[in-house]
Design an enzyme around this catalytic site. Structure first.
Site, PDB file in Angstrom:
ATOM      1  N   LEU A   1       0.818  -1.206   0.000  1.00 55.30           N
ATOM      2  CA  LEU A   1       0.000   0.000   0.000  1.00 55.30           C
ATOM      3  C   LEU A   1       0.853   1.258   0.000  1.00 55.30           C
ATOM      4  CD1 LEU A   1      -2.882   1.106   0.114  1.00 55.30           C
ATOM      5  CD2 LEU A   1      -2.720   1.040   2.606  1.00 55.30           C
ATOM      6  N   ASP A   2       1.946   1.259   0.789  1.00 53.68           N
ATOM      7  CA  ASP A   2       2.779   2.468   0.829  1.00 53.68           C
ATOM      8  C   ASP A   2       3.545   2.661  -0.466  1.00 53.68           C
ATOM      9  OD1 ASP A   2       5.944   1.534   2.155  1.00 53.68           O
ATOM     10  OD2 ASP A   2       4.370   0.172   1.494  1.00 53.68           O
TER      11      ASP A   2
ATOM     12  N   GLN B   1       2.367   1.953  -3.372  1.00 53.39           N
ATOM     13  CA  GLN B   1       1.407   2.507  -4.314  1.00 53.39           C
ATOM     14  C   GLN B   1       1.072   3.954  -3.990  1.00 53.39           C
ATOM     15  OE1 GLN B   1      -2.086   0.005  -5.052  1.00 53.39           O
ATOM     16  NE2 GLN B   1      -1.068  -1.592  -3.887  1.00 53.39           N
ATOM     17  N   CYS B   2       1.439   4.374  -2.799  1.00 56.81           N
ATOM     18  CA  CYS B   2       1.042   5.690  -2.321  1.00 56.81           C
ATOM     19  C   CYS B   2       1.627   6.799  -3.180  1.00 56.81           C
ATOM     20  CB  CYS B   2       1.501   5.859  -0.873  1.00 56.81           C
ATOM     21  SG  CYS B   2       1.036   7.435  -0.159  1.00 56.81           S
ATOM     22  N   THR B   3       0.795   7.765  -3.503  1.00 60.13           N
ATOM     23  CA  THR B   3       1.240   8.926  -4.282  1.00 60.13           C
ATOM     24  C   THR B   3       1.159  10.192  -3.432  1.00 60.13           C
ATOM     25  OG1 THR B   3      -1.011   9.116  -5.156  1.00 60.13           O
ATOM     26  CG2 THR B   3       0.600   7.925  -6.506  1.00 60.13           C
TER      27      THR B   3
END
Length: 650
Positions: free
Chosen positions: A515-516, A518-520
């Site tokens: 998840l991190d 993928q984080c933008t």
């Protein structure tokens, strides 16, 4: 139903499985736990659920999890039995898919088996009611993937029915039923609970007594034929008990089969009908216990829940509608535009600003910032095919990809300016190719944590002109570009695109990312700064007489007379928020670019979707081979080896 097999002379006992019932509050709480506590931690977590035995006929036996599932000390709802569980929350969808379900089930089954052998389940019967929950929370889309498991140990042989099942009122008198209700209520009150999952029963014509499992020896002292056990049963089917009975019967067979050949089971069902208590729909039956003794090894176990289609597979719930914030409505800027022309910028060409049609691809933080600055908007929900993200050649998937490409081509054709505002590099490739082919002005914006780039793509020469021609009225039409400074006076048609500075083709940049990863996330003002500059760059280009063919302004031009009433017309704006600084670099188009080079555009214009399908379904090497990047890499590597060899001779 899960059925046993064995002696064909007797009917076999079957069990109604649980159905998972996960409240929206559970997913909200899991979201908060994932973001603020679990983060990348995939270690198993203790959770708890509950089941109820007072449902109306026709409802499935449900195991419910709600927002309080993560608080192990939270009270169980009234007239419900607790169930203890283990949450396995994965970081990626790939991890969710590849999790070893067999191993997870075996581990849980071993825990239940050990509690039976050690006697812990007699002291705490809730240990028989274990469950597993395997999840993946896609917090980008608020899609939650999950798979429930209710581990049930399998007996070494079948459980033939000796009598029943029949309704309780066919075996018990009204006096006995009332005595059962009273005895059960008193035991629950004594234990300080609202419901007991399992209990012992002893009755005659006048009395009914109940007791805890741990009191077995004293309670059944002197009995030699059979014993009666009670289970708080969440099932309301007339012929079948619910799933919780399975592990209880394994306990009975393991600990009591040497003393008794059969066991009578009362499935206690307690509901309220029109304000009156009703337990007569409870069922009672007698089963034969297995004659063979158990081995020390844990029995085989089953329990993974079937999906909505009845197959073995996970489920998915989409909560985007109730968890995503609402978008703000559009507003008009006509008045402000007109007021600007009164005094501030009287030479501003309002028609070019008002009439331009902009296509925004990407509606995240950056896209919304651009939309808010432009102030006129209509939404389209579509998927953009990407390199490195294969299109399956099934009739539905391939046809849908073709429709998406056709829709994108039509949208780009119908607009004047294309904004690329997506999260990933590969998602910008297809619109960059289509826009270059259709000679549309592209404004590209991308964010880092505290950096950004805003740029206009080089605008290809009109198709009807010769290969070496400039725009006919361009001021550089008769100039010698090679005689000028490398990054000075570069016309729009020689400017690079977003992919021109790359020496590798775009591919799947999000596969199996946590998840991190993928984080933008960016600094809070970055998207608004970049979004505003993207719009201002577009307006400046539109105000220039040459439009997208305008010579690129660089940082060196900041002290010169600006070419438009709104100022400079740069190729790129690269910002560094950490030092509050912007620079205006200029870069040339790359003849081996995987997006705007002539080889890519020629293949796209000749082959259309067939060419695009090859790109989507092939590795990144396809584009690199086509454009000559592969050969460039090989030549570079060979040169490095040669240089190393020369160094070694000294």
């Amino acid at each position: 139903m899960a059925a046993t097999t064995g002696d064909p002379g007797l009917s076999k006992l079957q069990f109604a499985p649980f159905s998972s019932a996960l409240d929206v509050g559970f997913w909200h709480e899991l979201t908060q736990k994932k973001l603020n506590e679990y983060r990348l931690d995939e270690a198993p977590k203790d959770i708890k659920g509950y089941y109820y035995n007072g449902d109306s006929a026709g409802l499935p036996a449900r195991l419910t999890l709600e927002f309080s599932a993560f608080d192990m000390s939270a009270p169980t709802p009234a007239r419900c039995c607790p169930a203890i569980g283990t949450l396995y929350n994965t970081n990626t969808l790939e991890s969710f898919k590849t999790a070893d379900k067999k191993l997870l089930l075996e581990q849980a089954a071993n825990e239940i088996w050990e509690s039976i052998k050690s006697g812990a389940a007699l002291e705490n019967p809730v240990l028989l009611n274990k469950f597993l929950l395997l999840t993946f929370a896609d917090l980008k889309k608020y899609h939650f993937y999950y798979w429930f498991c209710y581990p049930a140990l399998c007996l070494p042989e079948s459980l033939p029915l000796i009598q029943g099942p029949v309704g309780l009122d066919q075996r018990f008198s009204l006096k006995q039923i009332q005595a059962l209700e009273c005895a059960y209520d008193n035991l629950c009150q004594t234990e300080g609970v609202t419901a007991l999952p399992y209990f012992l029963i002893k009755y005659d014509e006048n009395t009914v007594l109940v007791s805890l499992l741990k009191c077995y020896s004293d309670f059944f002292q002197g009995q030699r034929t059979k014993i009666t056990i009670g289970v708080y049963d969440p099932c309301n089917l007339a012929q079948y008990p619910g799933w919780p009975l399975r592990n209880f019967l394994v306990l009975a067979a393991h600990r009591w089969s040497s003393s008794f050949q059969s066991v009578e089971v009362l499935c206690f069902r307690d509901r309220t009908m029109q304000g009156a208590r009703d337990v007569v729909h409870s069922i009672i039956f007698e089963v034969k216990l297995p004659e063979m003794a158990f081995s020390p090894d844990c029995p085989k176990a089953v329990g993974w829940e079937k999906n909505q289609k009845g197959g073995m597979g996970p489920r998915m719930v989409n909560l985007s509608e109730c968890m995503d914030p609402k978008r703000l409505a559009e507003s008009s800027v006509d008045l402000n535009l007109k007021l600007m022309c009164w005094r501030l910028v009287p030479t501003l060409d309002l028609d070019k600003v008002v009439s331009v049609k902009c296509l925004l691809l990407g509606a995240g933080t950056l896209g919304c910032s651009v939309a808010r600055t432009l102030m006129n908007a209509m939404g389209f929900n579509m998927s953009i095919p990407m390199p490195g993200h294969p299109v399956n050649f099934s009739s539905v998937t391939l046809e849908q990809a073709r429709k998406d490409v056709e829709q994108l081509e039509q949208l780009i054709e119908n607009h004047d300016v294309i904004f690329l505002l997506m999260d990933t590099r590969e998602s910008r490739w297809l619109p960059a190719v289509i826009a270059a082919s259709k000679r549309k002005l592209v404004i590209n914006a991308a964010l880092g944590f505290d950096t950004f780039v805003v740029m206009r793509h080089g605008l290809k020469k009109p198709k009807q002109q010769g290969a070496g021609d400039l725009c006919p009225n361009h001021p550089m039409a008769s100039a010698d570009l090679l005689g000028s400074s490398l990054f000075a006076n570069i016309p729009g048609y020689k400017l690079g695109c977003y992919f021109c500075n790359d020496v590798v083709a775009p591919g799947d940049s999000t596969r199996d990312r946590t998840l991190d990863q993928q984080c933008t996330v960016s600094r809070p003002g970055l998207a608004m700064i970049a979004g505003a500059l993207a719009v201002e760059l577009m307006v400046s280009v539109l105000q220039h007489p040459e439009g997208g063919y305008a010579i690129a302004s660089s940082s060196d031009d900041r002290m010169n007379e600006p070419p438009t009433s709104l100022g400079l017309v740069p190729h790129q704006i690269r910002g560094f928020l950490s030092r509050f600084d912007n620079v205006l670099p200029v870069s040339l188009a790359f003849d081996k670019c995987t997006a705007c080079s002539s080889k890519v555009l020629d293949h796209y214009e000749r082959e259309g979707f067939n060419f695009l399908a090859k790109v989507f379904n092939s590795s990144h090497s396809f584009l690199e081979d086509l454009t000559g990047l592969t050969l460039l890499h090989q030549e570079t590597q060979a040169a490095e080896i040669w240089d190393m060899s020369d160094d070694e001779t000294f």
